[in-house]
Design an enzyme around this catalytic site. Structure first.
Site, PDB file in Angstrom:
ATOM      1  N   MET A  24      15.094  33.635 -35.554  1.00 45.02           N
ATOM      2  CA  MET A  24      15.773  33.940 -34.296  1.00 45.02           C
ATOM      3  C   MET A  24      16.756  35.092 -34.477  1.00 45.02           C
ATOM      4  O   MET A  24      16.866  35.978 -33.632  1.00 45.02           O
ATOM      5  CB  MET A  24      16.486  32.687 -33.764  1.00 45.02           C
ATOM      6  CG  MET A  24      17.064  32.852 -32.381  1.00 45.02           C
ATOM      7  SD  MET A  24      15.821  33.309 -31.147  1.00 45.02           S
ATOM      8  CE  MET A  24      15.344  31.707 -30.516  1.00 45.02           C
ATOM      9  N   PHE A  71      45.368  11.832 -53.377  1.00 43.88           N
ATOM     10  CA  PHE A  71      43.981  12.141 -53.714  1.00 43.88           C
ATOM     11  C   PHE A  71      43.053  11.786 -52.548  1.00 43.88           C
ATOM     12  O   PHE A  71      43.117  10.700 -52.005  1.00 43.88           O
ATOM     13  CB  PHE A  71      43.560  11.366 -54.966  1.00 43.88           C
ATOM     14  CG  PHE A  71      42.119  11.594 -55.344  1.00 43.88           C
ATOM     15  CD1 PHE A  71      41.678  12.851 -55.750  1.00 43.88           C
ATOM     16  CD2 PHE A  71      41.192  10.568 -55.259  1.00 43.88           C
ATOM     17  CE1 PHE A  71      40.349  13.073 -56.069  1.00 43.88           C
ATOM     18  CE2 PHE A  71      39.860  10.785 -55.585  1.00 43.88           C
ATOM     19  CZ  PHE A  71      39.435  12.035 -55.984  1.00 43.88           C
ATOM     20  N   GLN A  72      42.223  12.712 -52.158  1.00 44.29           N
ATOM     21  CA  GLN A  72      41.273  12.565 -51.054  1.00 44.29           C
ATOM     22  C   GLN A  72      41.949  12.202 -49.733  1.00 44.29           C
ATOM     23  O   GLN A  72      41.381  11.520 -48.893  1.00 44.29           O
ATOM     24  CB  GLN A  72      40.167  11.560 -51.402  1.00 44.29           C
ATOM     25  CG  GLN A  72      39.230  12.098 -52.483  1.00 44.29           C
ATOM     26  CD  GLN A  72      37.942  11.320 -52.623  1.00 44.29           C
ATOM     27  OE1 GLN A  72      37.910  10.129 -52.367  1.00 44.29           O
ATOM     28  NE2 GLN A  72      36.875  11.994 -53.046  1.00 44.29           N
ATOM     29  N   GLU A 122      27.396  13.265 -46.111  1.00 41.02           N
ATOM     30  CA  GLU A 122      27.919  12.659 -44.882  1.00 41.02           C
ATOM     31  C   GLU A 122      27.423  13.370 -43.631  1.00 41.02           C
ATOM     32  O   GLU A 122      27.289  12.766 -42.571  1.00 41.02           O
ATOM     33  CB  GLU A 122      29.455  12.628 -44.900  1.00 41.02           C
ATOM     34  CG  GLU A 122      30.052  11.630 -45.888  1.00 41.02           C
ATOM     35  CD  GLU A 122      30.187  12.174 -47.303  1.00 41.02           C
ATOM     36  OE1 GLU A 122      29.734  13.317 -47.551  1.00 41.02           O
ATOM     37  OE2 GLU A 122      30.742  11.467 -48.162  1.00 41.02           O
ATOM     38  N   LYS A 177      43.439   2.283 -46.340  1.00 44.29           N
ATOM     39  CA  LYS A 177      42.883   1.325 -47.304  1.00 44.29           C
ATOM     40  C   LYS A 177      43.629  -0.018 -47.256  1.00 44.29           C
ATOM     41  O   LYS A 177      43.011  -1.075 -47.356  1.00 44.29           O
ATOM     42  CB  LYS A 177      42.938   1.918 -48.715  1.00 44.29           C
ATOM     43  CG  LYS A 177      41.967   1.246 -49.664  1.00 44.29           C
ATOM     44  CD  LYS A 177      41.794   2.044 -50.952  1.00 44.29           C
ATOM     45  CE  LYS A 177      40.854   1.304 -51.910  1.00 44.29           C
ATOM     46  NZ  LYS A 177      40.666   2.037 -53.170  1.00 44.29           N
TER      47      LYS A 177
END
Lengths: 195, 580
Positions: free
Chosen positions: B495, B131-132, B69, B181
């Site tokens: 760097m 969940f999630q 993502e 959902k």
């Protein structure tokens, strides 16, 4: 110079906005002394009253960050001289001690307190005023077995404010107008009312 | 197809005819009406209803399946930066949503317009540690311009309309919309989609006040040594022409911030280079020598200002910005002009006198010559055995004629690219400026190519950054997009190593990074590649890469311990810039 500033924020009534405003302070490690949310004279507009101890420069920047939030209509900041403010405090003390050792009436008179509840076992007093006033009564009641004390956040009215009805009309215009561009202070020298 | 859809919707709205559709369909209808063509995303449990609806919209909405993502959101950023349109991201709840956080923070600080749509668990499960489930609204509050959770499908059209309006107007920024959902699945009476053009509590830009513009003009007209510094605001406001007209009329030397770069061609006669820590010598030095400093669409980042109490103290500062919270935030201004620079600049241009500051400009050129002598010559025409990053960029400039979009990651290669790249068109320099996100370049280059399909897109990445998001080679493989990848490999986290060398007594703590065989890795993804380390191979290798039909990975071994100079060391004033 750091001093007490009261920030007044007019907002939409939106879930999550309290967090959005609160993190503006916490991100900069600034302690919020007091925070109150309340409805306003305008339906659907909410009002946050936030007290912090900071320099004017910091407060000005904070107000700009607050106003930048999409759901915020307007943010003002004022010194204590520019506002009328009150805090509400409740004190729970044992009724028998109070009844025996101090005259309730005297307490009420001297501290502008009122008894909210008087029961056999305890009495609850209420005082509204400035911080020092509510703190004074703690000192007075402590020797008599103060059971519980709680103080509310500050609520404040800006002396120079004309309320939010007119302002809101400007905000509701599709096109911005000159009037809303001033984003700092309310005009001074208008209707001032004091208590 | 799209117009039919939009017309149908409009007709339905006008006739107050409602159609019964699911929340998911309403999401996709909103995207189509907003003229979205490309979505970067990754499916998962809580966003499945939207993906299910997308199955039927495949002909109208192109969905790019990424590999992570974070890749999706950086790609959307690259897309927005190259095209000027809003970047769209789909991600699922929980880890899908939290993987967006870095990209949101990056887009927030670099003012990139994004609309991210995340799935969320059913409304009745909110707060139950389902969940999630994760509280993505509160997690993303500080890194979004606006965010909102939808639990009822009927909110979808109006909230998405607001999301697009907020993301792209005013100072642009990322917006996250979290949709439970049940709201995606439930049907509701859809009345059509109306674009948002006003939110009463949100003022994207003010009407312009004349007074500060008049004051600014008189200050500018009296100036002996006026100096213009500009940022991404010029590009975001599509004010490149207005800006050019302004500096050309006044004859002002103009320097860019890293994000303002490419707003004017780098070879413009008034261009004097890049500001900041690794910027050019002259603009940094003369910040503390000019008499009027005109800052346009930039925010005085600490990497630009160096030590604030020694920043342009001699100058009267005029600041033009669309975001009033930027005015006086870091640097106190004499005159502030709040507004969209596309509107304010022409007004100011009208009032300024036509002038040429030849002598003043020559002073810049003199210091530039010194920089060329001490730093630039060695970087672009090195006598060392190993290649330098600078000569790679120089070769790319020569072959592309400055027409390519260069997407950089973060570190030495980024600074070298921004110092030496030549650009002829706006929106050519895409980099993670404010947040400094390693791993940005590869996915952002993919997005940039989708946003500007007709242009050559070259990602220039270090050996550290490429390994942070290397999985997006998979996205390139699957979407068959044509992105050129140049890895400048110095076998160090360069760097950090440079700072350890200069400020930590060469204690090289964990900067020695090993690399896989990148050409083999690319081959595994069916992407052609090559690795070179010799000067004589350089031109051929870059030409082959650019002529290759399709994506190509070119690994170039460069000097291990080269440093980026000039440098304004932290805590120093810009005029204390070190040439070596």
């Amino acid at each position: 110079m750091k001093q007490e500033y009261t920030i007044t924020v007019y907002t939409e009534n939106q879930v999550g906005l309290l967090n959005r405003i609160a993190i503006i302070f916490s991100r900069r490690k600034i302690n919020v002394e007091s925070l109150n949310t309340s409805p306003t004279e305008v339906e659907s507009v909410h009002r946050f009253t936030i007290v912090i101890d900071e320099t004017e420069e910091v407060v000005k920047k904070l107000c700009r960050q607050i106003e930048k939030q999409v759901d915020v209509l307007k943010a003002y900041y004022n010194t204590n001289e520019e506002i009328i403010w009150q805090e509400l405090a409740l004190y729970k003390v044992p009724t028998d001690v109070i009844a025996e050792e101090v005259k309730v009436e005297r307490l009420l008179r001297e501290h502008g307190a009122s008894a909210v509840v008087i029961r056999k076992d305890y009495t609850v007093f209420q005082v509204s005023g400035h911080r020092e006033e509510t703190e004074n009564l703690i000192k007075v009641l402590e020797p008599y077995g103060l059971i519980e004390f709680v103080r509310s956040a500050r609520v404040a009215i800006i002396k120079d404010s004309n309320g939010f009805h007119e302002k809101l009309k400007e905000f509701e215009h599709q096109q911005p107008r000159e009037e809303v561009i001033e984003n700092e202070y309310l005009n001074k020298g208008q209707t001032i009312f004091t208590m | 197809m799209i117009t039919t859809e939009a017309t149908e919707d409009k007709a339905a709205a006008a006739a107050k005819v409602t159609i019964n559709i699911t929340g998911s369909e309403a999401v996709l209808k909103a995207l189509i009406t907003e003229d979205v063509k490309t979505i970067f995303g990754y499916p998962g449990g809580a966003i499945m209803p939207i993906y299910d609806a997308l199955y039927d919209y495949n002909d109208r909405l192109k969905h790019i399946l990424v590999r992570h993502e974070q890749g999706a959101i950086h790609a959307a950023q690259g897309f927005a930066r190259s095209s000027g349109e809003v970047g769209i991201v789909f991600a699922t709840s929980g880890p899908g949503a939290t993987n967006l956080v870095t990209g949101l923070a990056d887009a927030m600080i670099d003012s990139t317009p994004l609309v991210c749509i995340t799935g969320q668990v059913f409304a009745h499960l909110l707060g139950s540690d389902a969940f999630q489930e994760t509280d993505i609204i509160n997690i993303t509050t500080p890194v979004t311009k606006w965010n909102y959770q939808i639990t009822d499908p009927s909110e979808i059209p109006s909230v998405l309309a607001k999301a697009f309006y907020i993301a792209k107007t005013g100072r642009p920024g990322p917006v996250l919309i979290d949709i439970t959902k049940n709201a995606q699945l439930q049907k509701f009476d859809y009345e059509g989609y109306t674009k948002c053009d006003h939110i009463r509590s949100y003022r994207p830009k003010p009407i312009i006040r004349k007074e500060p513009i008049i004051e600014a003009a008189s200050l500018i007209n009296a100036a002996k040594k006026p100096f213009v510094i500009f940022g991404q605001g010029v590009i975001l406001g599509s004010a490149e022409n207005e800006f050019k007209a302004f500096i050309e009329k006044g004859g002002f030397p103009a320097a860019w911030t890293i994000l303002g770069m490419s707003a004017i061609p780098t070879d413009h006669p008034l261009a004097v280079g890049m500001l900041g820590m690794h910027g050019n010598y002259a603009p940094n030095v003369f910040t503390n020598d000019c008499d009027v400093l005109i800052a346009i669409g930039m925010r005085f980042d600490d990497r630009v200002t160096g030590r604030l109490d020694k920043y342009a103290k001699q100058a009267k500062i005029i600041h033009l910005d669309i975001d009033p919270s930027e005015i006086d935030k870091n640097v106190k201004t004499e005159i502030s002009i709040w507004g969209d620079c596309k509107e304010t600049l022409p007004l100011l241009t009208k009032l300024i006198e036509e002038k040429q500051h030849t002598e003043w400009l020559n002073e810049f050129r003199k210091l530039e010559a010194k920089e060329v002598e001490v730093v630039i010559n060695d970087e672009l025409n090195p006598t060392t055995e190993k290649l330098s990053m600078g000569e790679v960029i120089k070769t790319i400039n020569e072959i592309t004629k400055g027409d390519a979009i260069l997407v950089t990651d973060v570190g030495q290669h980024q600074m070298i690219t921004c110092r030496y790249a030549k650009y002829s068109k706006s929106r050519s320099n895409i980099t993670s400026g404010g947040l400094g996100t390693m791993g940005f370049a590869l996915p952002a280059a993919i997005g940039a190519k989708f946003g500007a399909p007709d242009r050559t897109v070259i990602a220039i990445i270090g050996d550290g950054g490429i390994q942070m998001t290397i999985q997006e080679l998979g996205t390139i493989m699957q979407s068959k997009i044509n992105v050129k990848i140049v890895i400048l490999n110095n076998e160090f986290l360069g760097m950090v190593r440079q700072w350890q060398q200069l400020f930590h007594e060469k204690r090289y703590s964990f900067v020695d990074i090993t690399s896989p065989d990148y050409v083999q890795v690319a081959k595994g993804y069916y992407i052609s590649g090559n690795k070179i380390s010799k000067r004589e191979e350089l031109i051929d290798a870059i030409t082959t890469m650019l002529n290759h039909d399709g994506s190509y990975l070119l690994e170039i071994m460069v000097g291990k311990e080269n440093n980026v100079f000039p440098m304004v060391p932290q805590g120093c004033s810009v005029s204390e810039i070190r040439l070596k």
